[in-house]
Design a protein around this motif. Sequence first.
Motif, PDB file in Angstrom:
ATOM      1  N   PRO A 120      -3.199  -7.405  83.169  1.00  0.00           N
ATOM      2  CA  PRO A 120      -2.269  -6.478  83.831  1.00  0.00           C
ATOM      3  C   PRO A 120      -0.825  -6.805  83.484  1.00  0.00           C
ATOM      4  CG  PRO A 120      -3.918  -7.267  85.387  1.00  0.00           C
ATOM      5  CD  PRO A 120      -4.084  -8.091  84.145  1.00  0.00           C
ATOM      6  N   LEU A 121       0.014  -5.777  83.428  1.00  0.00           N
ATOM      7  CA  LEU A 121       1.428  -5.982  83.155  1.00  0.00           C
ATOM      8  C   LEU A 121       2.103  -6.653  84.355  1.00  0.00           C
ATOM      9  CD1 LEU A 121       2.385  -2.544  81.552  1.00  0.00           C
ATOM     10  CD2 LEU A 121       1.657  -4.647  80.389  1.00  0.00           C
ATOM     11  N   SER A 122       3.218  -7.300  84.092  1.00  0.00           N
ATOM     12  CA  SER A 122       3.960  -7.933  85.181  1.00  0.00           C
ATOM     13  C   SER A 122       4.768  -6.908  85.973  1.00  0.00           C
ATOM     14  CB  SER A 122       4.889  -9.020  84.634  1.00  0.00           C
ATOM     15  OG  SER A 122       5.757  -8.486  83.642  1.00  0.00           O
ATOM     16  N   ASN A 123       5.232  -5.850  85.311  1.00  0.00           N
ATOM     17  CA  ASN A 123       5.993  -4.789  85.979  1.00  0.00           C
ATOM     18  C   ASN A 123       5.261  -3.460  85.817  1.00  0.00           C
ATOM     19  OD1 ASN A 123       8.317  -6.391  86.775  1.00  0.00           O
ATOM     20  ND2 ASN A 123       8.843  -6.464  84.589  1.00  0.00           N
ATOM     21  N   TRP A 124       4.854  -2.876  86.953  1.00  0.00           N
ATOM     22  CA  TRP A 124       4.105  -1.631  86.921  1.00  0.00           C
ATOM     23  C   TRP A 124       5.038  -0.459  87.153  1.00  0.00           C
ATOM     24  CZ3 TRP A 124      -1.440  -1.916  89.288  1.00  0.00           C
ATOM     25  CH2 TRP A 124      -2.094  -3.052  88.796  1.00  0.00           C
ATOM     26  N   ARG A 125       4.708   0.667  86.527  1.00  0.00           N
ATOM     27  CA  ARG A 125       5.527   1.865  86.696  1.00  0.00           C
ATOM     28  C   ARG A 125       5.427   2.445  88.102  1.00  0.00           C
ATOM     29  NH1 ARG A 125       2.863   5.043  81.855  1.00  0.00           N
ATOM     30  NH2 ARG A 125       1.269   3.448  82.238  1.00  0.00           N
ATOM     31  N   ILE A 126       4.261   2.305  88.715  1.00  0.00           N
ATOM     32  CA  ILE A 126       4.001   2.891  90.030  1.00  0.00           C
ATOM     33  C   ILE A 126       3.945   1.786  91.072  1.00  0.00           C
ATOM     34  CG2 ILE A 126       2.355   4.191  91.435  1.00  0.00           C
ATOM     35  CD1 ILE A 126       3.680   5.903  89.326  1.00  0.00           C
ATOM     36  N   GLU A 127       4.748   1.916  92.114  1.00  0.00           N
ATOM     37  CA  GLU A 127       4.672   1.018  93.263  1.00  0.00           C
ATOM     38  C   GLU A 127       3.864   1.726  94.353  1.00  0.00           C
ATOM     39  OE1 GLU A 127       4.362  -1.368  96.028  1.00  0.00           O
ATOM     40  OE2 GLU A 127       5.361  -2.149  94.214  1.00  0.00           O
ATOM     41  N   PRO A 128       2.638   1.263  94.620  1.00  0.00           N
ATOM     42  CA  PRO A 128       1.779   1.991  95.562  1.00  0.00           C
ATOM     43  C   PRO A 128       2.415   2.257  96.919  1.00  0.00           C
ATOM     44  CG  PRO A 128       0.481   0.388  94.355  1.00  0.00           C
ATOM     45  CD  PRO A 128       1.914   0.144  93.977  1.00  0.00           C
ATOM     46  N   ALA A 129       3.238   1.329  97.409  1.00  0.00           N
ATOM     47  CA  ALA A 129       3.838   1.520  98.731  1.00  0.00           C
ATOM     48  C   ALA A 129       4.721   2.761  98.785  1.00  0.00           C
ATOM     49  CB  ALA A 129       4.653   0.289  99.117  1.00  0.00           C
ATOM     50  N   ALA A 130       5.279   3.162  97.633  1.00  0.00           N
ATOM     51  CA  ALA A 130       6.131   4.352  97.585  1.00  0.00           C
ATOM     52  C   ALA A 130       5.315   5.641  97.661  1.00  0.00           C
ATOM     53  CB  ALA A 130       6.973   4.341  96.315  1.00  0.00           C
ATOM     54  N   TYR A 131       3.989   5.520  97.611  1.00  0.00           N
ATOM     55  CA  TYR A 131       3.103   6.683  97.672  1.00  0.00           C
ATOM     56  C   TYR A 131       2.131   6.573  98.847  1.00  0.00           C
ATOM     57  CZ  TYR A 131       4.872   7.809  93.049  1.00  0.00           C
ATOM     58  OH  TYR A 131       5.698   8.125  91.990  1.00  0.00           O
ATOM     59  N   GLN A 132       2.517   5.833  99.860  1.00  0.00           N
ATOM     60  CA  GLN A 132       1.711   5.723 101.072  1.00  0.00           C
ATOM     61  C   GLN A 132       2.259   6.654 102.146  1.00  0.00           C
ATOM     62  OE1 GLN A 132       1.640   1.362 101.775  1.00  0.00           O
ATOM     63  NE2 GLN A 132      -0.554   1.661 102.039  1.00  0.00           N
ATOM     64  N   LYS A 133       1.376   7.434 102.732  1.00  0.00           N
ATOM     65  CA  LYS A 133       1.815   8.371 103.766  1.00  0.00           C
ATOM     66  C   LYS A 133       2.443   7.646 104.956  1.00  0.00           C
ATOM     67  CE  LYS A 133      -2.262  10.228 103.783  1.00  0.00           C
ATOM     68  NZ  LYS A 133      -3.467  11.052 104.045  1.00  0.00           N
ATOM     69  N   GLU A 134       1.948   6.451 105.263  1.00  0.00           N
ATOM     70  CA  GLU A 134       2.457   5.729 106.418  1.00  0.00           C
ATOM     71  C   GLU A 134       3.886   5.247 106.224  1.00  0.00           C
ATOM     72  OE1 GLU A 134      -0.224   2.635 107.463  1.00  0.00           O
ATOM     73  OE2 GLU A 134      -1.756   4.000 108.261  1.00  0.00           O
ATOM     74  N   SER A 135       4.409   5.320 104.992  1.00  0.00           N
ATOM     75  CA  SER A 135       5.793   4.920 104.722  1.00  0.00           C
ATOM     76  C   SER A 135       6.785   6.026 105.096  1.00  0.00           C
ATOM     77  CB  SER A 135       5.963   4.571 103.236  1.00  0.00           C
ATOM     78  OG  SER A 135       5.131   3.492 102.870  1.00  0.00           O
ATOM     79  N   PHE A 136       6.281   7.182 105.511  1.00  0.00           N
ATOM     80  CA  PHE A 136       7.132   8.346 105.761  1.00  0.00           C
ATOM     81  C   PHE A 136       6.882   8.925 107.153  1.00  0.00           C
ATOM     82  CE2 PHE A 136       6.417   8.015 101.245  1.00  0.00           C
ATOM     83  CZ  PHE A 136       7.633   8.328 100.668  1.00  0.00           C
ATOM     84  N   ARG A 137       7.870   9.637 107.642  1.00  0.00           N
ATOM     85  CA  ARG A 137       7.698  10.489 108.810  1.00  0.00           C
ATOM     86  C   ARG A 137       7.288  11.880 108.313  1.00  0.00           C
ATOM     87  NH1 ARG A 137      13.028   9.712 112.390  1.00  0.00           N
ATOM     88  NH2 ARG A 137      11.768  10.905 113.890  1.00  0.00           N
TER      89      ARG A 137
END
Length: 347
Positions: A213-230
Amino acid sequence: MDRATFAQRQADMTSNWYEGVKRREGDVDAYIARRQDAYLDRWREAGRFIQDGATVLDVGGGNLYSALIEYLKGRRFDYHYLDVDQSAVEGSRALAVTHGFPADRFASGFNDCFSFPDSIFDAIFSSHCIEHSFDLSSTFRELNRILKPGGNLLMAVPFGWEENPEHPYFFGPNHWIALVEDAGFEIRVAQVGREYPETGHDFFIAARKVGAPLSNWRIEPAAYQKESFRFVAHDDSVVRYQGDYSLTTAKDGSHLRGSDWAIRVNLPGAVEVLPIFRNHGWSGIVQITGGGQISHHDLFSWFPTVQPARHLLTAPRERDRTLTIQPCGKNPSSRATEAVVYGFMYR
């Protein structure tokens, strides 16, 4: 959320699924038979990338049944099974043992932390399980770790946004591709299909392990979690519809037809807003203005999917947070300039 709560939610989801089938379908046995046929087709689809006699792990194996077990037996797989639902593990183990499978190949566990040694499996199969991950980045690193070099990952996932809390992420197909590639895999096949009767389209990926696996991923899963938003629904009082349009408001969103409409929503303090649209063959291109930024989003898709459009607000927080969404054309393949909005996520 702790792991015990997470595991219980997954088990409850299975129970609730059966109750939902009873309400919708009536004839539960006939429906489950259709679903089992579809699941066996998914295994055959994945089986093109697995040699007879291969060592295979099934992540999120669920409730096995005789036709599937006979397929696995006919392929002479050294078959290993993992699921977080203990009752599914016990039932599947008991049935598989009657067909000659070793009982010690069936285990309960999470899909982000495996007890297997490195580079042990020729292939890993997972259908509608990875999207439930407790820690998605760890899941992909673990899948890479336990696969042999050149081994194949065969996975199917739903995609897009939905209310179901057990699907915490709202990735589109391209997001899933980026995650798999950055986890050290080369894509062999990526295709959208309609395998399961109750979920519509899903996404099947066949990928070969080609490195770490790469050390730096293009996608940060936390930025696509519904619970991170209202969340604000499409019919909330802060959402206003204006212009010359035809509007239908239903449970699945507000349907806007025509070419001279506007949606305005005021979300004080927001720094990012994600209008949630249903992308389909009649969708147009929209322009979103507000918070010091202008963005454009093509909502056309030949396969219907609910997908948020991201709009960053870069103006100071004390400035006006009103967003305006308007049609500004259409994709040449689209039939119209419609928009179906489910609501807005923001943070």
